[in-house]
Motif scaffolding. Structure first.
Motif: not given
Length: 185
Positions: A58-60, A73-77
């Motif tokens: 849920l936070d992700i 542009k960051n890879d959040i995952q």
């Protein structure tokens, strides 16, 4: 029957991730649907692990929604999956808090509402070293991810050591920062 019980359990888990105001609003909507709630009869360790994973997911998802909104542009995952955290703190580019997760409220005792629109420095106190404060400022100016330990203070004034990883989030320029925090003492 089993599917509706599973859905209700998912709803319960989701409601736990919200603050009380958001949770009550959704509970009213569910009551309007005339859905019968049944008590949970058993809960084993695999469900507990699922709950922890669900909360992290849920936070992700929440941070991914911000990422989409601000076109990061960051890879959040990758950032959130590859780095441990209990608390998440999202700030704007001026370092003002715009969102914290439930782990933050559990770690610090401060509500989401209280923390929003404040600067993370409100967590610092007498035992927070000048070196830590300087290191944070210096690293933010470098506009690169960094990690450090810092002594922060809970709402009840209890000091704790926090391992913090800070990542600048950017589209064409840095628009936000995310801090992943884990209490180590």
């Amino acid at each position: 029957m089993e599917n509706s019980l599973s859905n209700m359990m998912c709803l319960d888990i989701y409601l736990l991730s919200l603050d009380s105001k958001e949770s009550n609003k959704i509970k009213k909507q569910v009551k309007a649907l005339d859905v019968e709630s049944k008590p949970l009869l058993s809960w084993n360790i695999s469900h507990t692990n699922s709950f922890v994973m669900s909360r992290k997911e849920l936070d992700i998802q929440k941070i991914k929604a911000f990422a989409e909104k601000y076109k990061w542009k960051n890879d959040i995952q990758k950032i959130l999956s590859n780095n441990p955290f209990e608390a998440l703190v999202l700030t704007d580019s001026l370092e003002k808090i715009i969102w914290v997760n439930k782990g933050f409220t559990e770690m610090t005792g401060y509500s989401k509402t209280f923390a929003t629109n404040k600067y993370p420095s409100f967590l610092q106190g007498e035992m927070t070293s000048k070196e830590s404060k300087k290191e944070i400022r210096t690293n933010l100016q470098k506009e690169k991810p960094f990690e450090l330990s810092v002594i922060n203070y809970k709402k009840d004034k209890t000091p704790y050591t926090c391992q913090v990883q800070i990542f600048p989030l950017y589209s064409n320029k840095i628009t936000h920062y995310i801090a992943l925090e884990t209490q180590i003492q």
